[in-house]
Design a protein around this motif. Structure first.
Motif, PDB file in Angstrom:
ATOM      1  N   ARG A 376      82.659  19.797  35.484  1.00 55.49           N
ATOM      2  CA  ARG A 376      82.296  21.141  35.951  1.00 55.49           C
ATOM      3  C   ARG A 376      81.895  21.170  37.412  1.00 55.49           C
ATOM      4  NH1 ARG A 376      80.318  21.255  30.778  1.00 55.49           N
ATOM      5  NH2 ARG A 376      81.207  22.893  29.470  1.00 55.49           N
ATOM      6  N   GLY A 587      68.222  36.957  33.823  1.00 50.72           N
ATOM      7  CA  GLY A 587      67.283  36.445  32.840  1.00 50.72           C
ATOM      8  C   GLY A 587      67.660  36.754  31.406  1.00 50.72           C
ATOM      9  N   ARG A 588      68.902  37.098  31.167  1.00 49.99           N
ATOM     10  CA  ARG A 588      69.348  37.326  29.795  1.00 49.99           C
ATOM     11  C   ARG A 588      70.300  36.218  29.386  1.00 49.99           C
ATOM     12  NH1 ARG A 588      65.707  40.366  27.210  1.00 49.99           N
ATOM     13  NH2 ARG A 588      65.278  42.293  28.338  1.00 49.99           N
ATOM     14  N   PRO A 590      73.414  34.123  27.763  1.00 51.80           N
ATOM     15  CA  PRO A 590      74.861  34.327  27.947  1.00 51.80           C
ATOM     16  C   PRO A 590      75.592  34.620  26.642  1.00 51.80           C
ATOM     17  CG  PRO A 590      74.369  31.994  28.006  1.00 51.80           C
ATOM     18  CD  PRO A 590      73.044  32.709  27.841  1.00 51.80           C
ATOM     19  N   TYR A 591      75.093  35.592  25.896  1.00 49.73           N
ATOM     20  CA  TYR A 591      75.718  35.983  24.639  1.00 49.73           C
ATOM     21  C   TYR A 591      75.670  37.502  24.591  1.00 49.73           C
ATOM     22  CZ  TYR A 591      74.360  31.148  24.013  1.00 49.73           C
ATOM     23  OH  TYR A 591      74.180  29.806  24.226  1.00 49.73           O
TER      24      TYR A 591
ATOM     25  N   TRP B 284      63.676  29.781  35.643  1.00 45.00           N
ATOM     26  CA  TRP B 284      63.713  30.350  34.290  1.00 45.00           C
ATOM     27  C   TRP B 284      64.967  31.208  34.134  1.00 45.00           C
ATOM     28  CZ3 TRP B 284      63.951  35.113  32.009  1.00 45.00           C
ATOM     29  CH2 TRP B 284      63.570  35.228  30.677  1.00 45.00           C
ATOM     30  N   ALA B 285      65.208  32.090  35.101  1.00 52.33           N
ATOM     31  CA  ALA B 285      66.326  33.032  34.970  1.00 52.33           C
ATOM     32  C   ALA B 285      67.662  32.301  34.914  1.00 52.33           C
ATOM     33  CB  ALA B 285      66.314  34.034  36.123  1.00 52.33           C
ATOM     34  N   VAL B 288      68.024  30.336  31.668  1.00 55.28           N
ATOM     35  CA  VAL B 288      68.266  31.211  30.518  1.00 55.28           C
ATOM     36  C   VAL B 288      69.688  31.751  30.557  1.00 55.28           C
ATOM     37  CG1 VAL B 288      67.630  33.430  29.483  1.00 55.28           C
ATOM     38  CG2 VAL B 288      65.847  31.799  30.168  1.00 55.28           C
ATOM     39  N   GLU B 289      70.148  32.100  31.726  1.00 49.12           N
ATOM     40  CA  GLU B 289      71.478  32.701  31.837  1.00 49.12           C
ATOM     41  C   GLU B 289      72.600  31.708  31.554  1.00 49.12           C
ATOM     42  OE1 GLU B 289      71.498  34.197  35.860  1.00 49.12           O
ATOM     43  OE2 GLU B 289      69.693  35.388  35.448  1.00 49.12           O
ATOM     44  N   ARG B 290      72.352  30.417  31.788  1.00 46.19           N
ATOM     45  CA  ARG B 290      73.463  29.464  31.747  1.00 46.19           C
ATOM     46  C   ARG B 290      73.204  28.189  30.965  1.00 46.19           C
ATOM     47  NH1 ARG B 290      76.715  29.809  37.270  1.00 46.19           N
ATOM     48  NH2 ARG B 290      76.607  32.044  37.558  1.00 46.19           N
ATOM     49  N   THR B 292      70.965  27.903  28.025  1.00 48.10           N
ATOM     50  CA  THR B 292      70.140  28.132  26.840  1.00 48.10           C
ATOM     51  C   THR B 292      71.026  28.535  25.667  1.00 48.10           C
ATOM     52  OG1 THR B 292      68.307  28.803  28.265  1.00 48.10           O
ATOM     53  CG2 THR B 292      68.162  29.441  25.952  1.00 48.10           C
ATOM     54  N   TYR B 293      70.668  28.013  24.518  1.00 45.15           N
ATOM     55  CA  TYR B 293      71.424  28.295  23.294  1.00 45.15           C
ATOM     56  C   TYR B 293      71.056  29.657  22.727  1.00 45.15           C
ATOM     57  CZ  TYR B 293      73.248  23.567  23.197  1.00 45.15           C
ATOM     58  OH  TYR B 293      73.921  22.413  23.501  1.00 45.15           O
ATOM     59  N   LEU B 294      71.909  30.154  21.861  1.00 44.46           N
ATOM     60  CA  LEU B 294      71.659  31.433  21.189  1.00 44.46           C
ATOM     61  C   LEU B 294      70.326  31.418  20.441  1.00 44.46           C
ATOM     62  CD1 LEU B 294      72.849  34.223  20.503  1.00 44.46           C
ATOM     63  CD2 LEU B 294      73.919  33.179  18.491  1.00 44.46           C
ATOM     64  N   TRP B 311      76.642  26.138  31.599  1.00 40.08           N
ATOM     65  CA  TRP B 311      77.677  26.379  30.574  1.00 40.08           C
ATOM     66  C   TRP B 311      77.898  25.182  29.667  1.00 40.08           C
ATOM     67  CZ3 TRP B 311      77.284  31.142  31.330  1.00 40.08           C
ATOM     68  CH2 TRP B 311      77.366  31.705  32.599  1.00 40.08           C
ATOM     69  N   ARG B 343      61.290  40.497  29.363  1.00 37.71           N
ATOM     70  CA  ARG B 343      62.312  39.460  29.138  1.00 37.71           C
ATOM     71  C   ARG B 343      61.688  38.163  28.642  1.00 37.71           C
ATOM     72  NH1 ARG B 343      64.968  38.423  34.655  1.00 37.71           N
ATOM     73  NH2 ARG B 343      62.738  38.350  35.109  1.00 37.71           N
ATOM     74  N   ASP B 346      60.883  38.563  24.968  1.00 44.06           N
ATOM     75  CA  ASP B 346      62.116  38.569  24.170  1.00 44.06           C
ATOM     76  C   ASP B 346      62.586  37.138  23.901  1.00 44.06           C
ATOM     77  OD1 ASP B 346      62.363  41.315  23.860  1.00 44.06           O
ATOM     78  OD2 ASP B 346      63.696  41.574  25.580  1.00 44.06           O
ATOM     79  N   LEU B 347      62.566  36.314  24.926  1.00 43.61           N
ATOM     80  CA  LEU B 347      62.998  34.925  24.725  1.00 43.61           C
ATOM     81  C   LEU B 347      62.035  34.187  23.802  1.00 43.61           C
ATOM     82  CD1 LEU B 347      65.012  32.658  25.355  1.00 43.61           C
ATOM     83  CD2 LEU B 347      63.503  31.995  27.246  1.00 43.61           C
TER      84      LEU B 347
END
Lengths: 636, 636
Positions: A376, A587-588, A590-591, B284-285, B288-290, B292-294, B311, B343, B346-347
């Motif tokens: 990557r 901060g959300r 990736p789903y 953190w952002a 979380v965006e790239r 982190t698992y569901l 990813w 946010r 939520d996490l």
């Protein structure tokens, strides 16, 4: 030494077929000729220089001088690197008559010999003043592993040049092992298999059944859980979880599993043990069907350098150690020699072109250790004097802390000829295609052939018979992928093609289709679902960021296998699209719940290059499996 | 201790908002009530029993008695497990007044105190007769890491029950650290961050700025490459590659990265360091965006227990250590307290339900360490007396060689109340939904609320006000996924919903839509391309082989998100198809040139269950991301 034993890495007595002696084929440039030439002119010296610089060779001098006890350079298995280089030098001298290789071998042999203890034990890390005791740590000490490589070096010397000092050293070391670990000795095994294949081949080379018997004992003792775990690594890590003859698939550390399997085949063949042989055949088949990469690479996990489970084949974290490629070919070659089955040679070709050839840099002075199928992030270049731990990061490294791969590559390239063809009575079978001249002893006399080809760049292979005895027959391997191949214009289905009735002055032309082709993974390989790869002849191709316009990111590139696919040089050109995803909400995760939003897709073309050349033009992101457009967003 | 400091794990002075004190909410059964009850009745005792049995607690006695030097049970960091259990016991006592927890805490505190050296140093593995020197191996010795956990235990005791012996021990230990590593001391840092967050919170709890300053020093020293590599692990492994304020994303060992980030937030908040604070927010952002698992899980690699690259989120080899879930919530909670940003909460909810709740078995006596999102092979059950190395294999283990997770779980569950709501002046914000009664101090008085809900099984949350001061305001979190939520029948968009004008005797109803929903991964997450998952409220669901007819294999199951998706209990039922692939050609690689051939597909339904319950009905194969039918064979 039996009269007809070829100067080749594997020579079971009384086998139906043999590989070439290393001096029976002279390569004329071409793919393997150039790699071998670089090995000759650069890699052999490079390995020697590094081991001198780091003091790995001097460990033998310190042991000879009784000066052990201080900090010792290198890992506990560094002796094995010296032996693997010596094996390479022995083949090099046997193949070319190189005086340099002969002198370098002899000089190392003197230093190694001087370090041997009176009772035959030979190791620079254990058993002397200030060192841990001999065999106190069989799980991770690697002492028998090192001895196994010593024996393989001696086999090479014996077969390529004849008996000499190193052979005598090896004989005493093997006798020591037989005394220490024989039926009357301790019931131990080594955490890293290798002694088995070393003893078996050394036994063959000397006609000494005691060594084969000792190899058999090591094989039979394994899999009974006698090795203590190393930290978090369990018995499967070193194949001590199941007896070889009971296992169905390879597992744990890939190089260990494969060296063990190679030794098991040798023992099974030499002792006529059909059950043991069938076990390795079964393991090979299931491992190939479910645990092998498109490149032929083996080893899915970094954590234990090991095989994963069935279908666990992540392209990014593929370990695919170069040494595992060498070891896989060691197993496949032995199985081929025993069975004549073309599947083994097909896999060897794949591994040669896409694992072994990928490792060295163009100048032969840097090497891949791991061979992932997806990178990557472009890696930074390394300095020529820089040592890497294991260089997992997409860059060829000059040397490693754990430096098993460069010398493994060196010994394989130095003896590559042996795997290029097989002799069976008066039949010569070409297994790998490379331009050059062969002069091969058959039962009824010597055959001389000239092979002209630019393979794998093009698919035509012309074989001219310069001289042949009566009864000579030529067979050619038609690779599994070569649908549409022809021999002298007639269809030749994958497998073996017989060129009948060739006498002196005649010739035959095999034409293999090397147009690029799409390949899809089995649906059960989760990590590359929705992707396809392109192959071209025996070459796996890849996309590199180097070939993308700078504003495109490889991660956004998608392909469409319905679009035309054109051959370009030894690569291919594919139509691609790329669409940058809409920026994520900060901060959300990736789903999402709907289709992924993207910018407008742009279309273009991308040149794919042979995988073995990747990262030669500098660090790059790279992928073999390319996501197919439209296959990725399941929610519409 | 400042008057208004709540009995809560994180209490920055002068913050705009605070979490609940552990005794301000009494849970009435329900999801978290039951988990907490099991922690109370089983897990706390279980941890204590195991540490007694293995001699980890007795290490303190041996140190006190001067009887060190023989073989010492446990890894070098086993003291920290005793401290984490003590922290759990302190919260338990503070929350419930449990005499058992108080007595157990006090007994352990005596033994710990007896092992402290005269100068305040406290560690059972170093610095005494027959042991390695203090701080001789900062990279892997974990001495400061252990001290950090001691300080967190003391903070819990101080806030929950008041000053006592352990607090005094901790004060002397902290003073020792300040002398040894202060501005005049050595420039060292610990290979495993934790001392930073321990010192910062202890400084807050005692109003002692020297400790905060020492935490600041440790933060600032990090990232300058002063730690030597551990074998093949590089500086990024322990976040010594880049100063905290310069990093953009988390990398290396996940728990280390997250503990460090938690300490950095504490230091940034207490010293008003906006740059440092912004750095952690940025990390953190992007993470979380790239990365982190569901499930909210963090850590993609087994090899270094670490984050992968952007990813790189393989479901099968997801490490997602339970401790990393705990640590992720430590960071998110601190960021929420400082910013009020939804946010972060939520996490936390996602991580609570899908990482932390997944770890314990129903009886609270076995635990997941790794929390993969895909298990190919059903694991074997473990005996109740069996210790696992790290139990990566789909089975909850009673205990581990490296047993960080059970005690981390215990201290988190014992203090769960703190994260359920936040207080800001006279506003109470409900962050997590659970049935129970709250009695919370606001600026103008005490509010008493009753929450009735079966969340997450159903989405209705009824809040009744039993008593409230004037000026009381109630806010409710509407989770990110809750499109279509209503508050008292009026639309409530994700974020914060204000229930205005609630006085004694009034009530409000939040209705969150918990019908199952399809979720797709970002196209760039290669490992789950062509797959979709089902979520239901805050719960990630999964398919388990347990729910398949025995003749079906999970690896062959495909879903179609266009088919109806029905809620079933707290799970869902999906339509599936399954088609067994045609047998592979023996010994051929799992890659082909045309569509994959299969038998006739069969259709059926499959019940999906909450991920946190997987493998509770025995070993199973399991997957969260389900391959979508037709998305998998790119060549047609």
């Amino acid at each position: 030494m039996p009269d007809k034993t070829p100067a080749a890495p594997v020579a079971p007595e009384g086998a139906a077929r043999r590989g070439l002696a290393v001096d029976e084929l002279r390569l004329d440039g071409g793919f393997w000729g150039r790699l071998q030439e670089t090995n000759t002119t650069a890699t052999l010296r490079h390995c020697l220089e590094w081991m001198e610089r780091l003091g790995w060779t001097a460990n033998f001098d310190r042991t000879a001088d009784g000066a052990t006890g201080g900090a010792r350079p290198g890992w506990q298995f560094s002796d094995s690197e010296v032996y693997k280089l010596m094996e390479a030098l022995a083949w090099e001298h046997g193949r070319t008559g190189s005086a340099w290789a002969d002198a370098a071998f002899t000089a190392l042999a003197e230093r190694v010999a001087a370090a041997q203890d009176a009772d035959g034990y030979l190791n620079t890390c254990y058993g002397h003043a200030g060192q841990a005791d001999r065999y106190a740590d069989l799980a991770s000490g690697h002492e028998l592993y090192c001895t196994g490589h010593l024996l393989q070096a001696a086999v090479a010397r014996l077969r390529a040049s004849g008996d000499d000092k190193l052979v005598e050293v090896a004989r005493r070391a093997a006798d020591h092992v037989c005394r220490e670990f024989g039926p009357e000795g301790r019931e131990g095994i080594c955490g890293h298999p290798e002694i088995e294949v070393g003893l078996a081949e050394f036994g063959r080379a000397l006609g000494e059944p005691r060594y084969t018997e000792q190899a058999r004992l090591f094989i039979e003792r394994r899999g009974r859980g006698t090795l203590p775990p190393i930290a978090l690594l369990d018995a499967a890590y070193f194949q001590d979880d199941l007896p070889v003859r009971e296992a169905d698939v390879w597992r744990g550390h890939a190089v260990r599993a494969l060296y063990l399997a190679a030794g098991a085949v040798d023992v099974a063949v030499d002792t006529g043990d059909a059950g043991l042989f069938a076990a390795v055949e079964r393991q090979w088949a299931r491992s190939v069907e479910r645990r092998t990469y498109l490149t032929g690479g083996m080893g899915s996990r970094h954590q234990d350098e090991g095989f994963g489970e069935d279908w666990e084949l992540p392209p990014d974290r593929a370990y695919c150690e170069t040494c595992a490629g060498v070891a896989s070919n060691m197993v496949s070659w032995r199985l081929f020699l025993a069975t004549g089955d073309v599947r083994y040679v097909d896999l060897m070709e794949r591994t040669f072109y896409n694992v072994i050839a990928a490792s060295p840099s163009e100048d032969g002075r840097a090497f891949f250790y791991a061979n992932p199928l997806h990178q990557r992030t472009a890696a930074n270049a390394m300095r020529p004097d820089e040592v890497n731990a294991r260089a997992e990061g997409g860059v060829r490294a000059p040397w490693f802390d754990v430096s098993c791969c460069p010398t493994n590559l060196a010994r394989t390239l130095a003896s590559w000829q042996s795997y290029a063809a097989a002799v069976e009575g008066d039949t010569l079978t070409l297994l790998q295609y490379a331009a050059g001249e062969l002069e091969v002893r058959l039962d009824s006399g010597t055959v001389r052939l000239r092979v002209d080809t630019e393979y794998p760049r093009t698919g035509a292979v012309r074989v001219a018979v310069l001289a042949a005895p009566d009864g000579f027959a030529l067979r050619l391997r038609v690779p599994h992928w070569a649908d549409g191949a022809t021999l002298d214009g007639r269809p030749a289905v994958p497998g073996w093609a017989l060129a009948a009735g060739l006498g002196s002055g005649s010739s035959t032309v095999l034409d293999l289709p090397v147009d690029p082709r799409w390949t899809r993974p089995d649906d059960r390989i989760d990590a590359v679902r929705g992707c396809a790869a392109v192959e071209r002849g025996p070459l796996v191709l890849c996309a590199e960021s180097t070939d993308l316009p700078p504003e495109w990111r490889l991660e956004d590139v998608r392909v469409d296998p319905a679009l035309p696919l054109a051959g370009t040089g030894d690569g291919a050109t594919v139509g691609i699209t790329a669409a940058a995803p809409a920026p994520a909400e900060p901060g959300r995760l990736p789903y999402g719940s709907g289709p992924q939003e993207t910018g407008a897709p742009v279309a273009g073309e991308l040149r794919l290059v042979p995988y073995h050349r990747w990262a030669r033009r500098g660090g790059s992101s790279m992928r073999v499996f390319l996501p197919v457009a439209g296959a990725v967003s399941p929610l519409r």
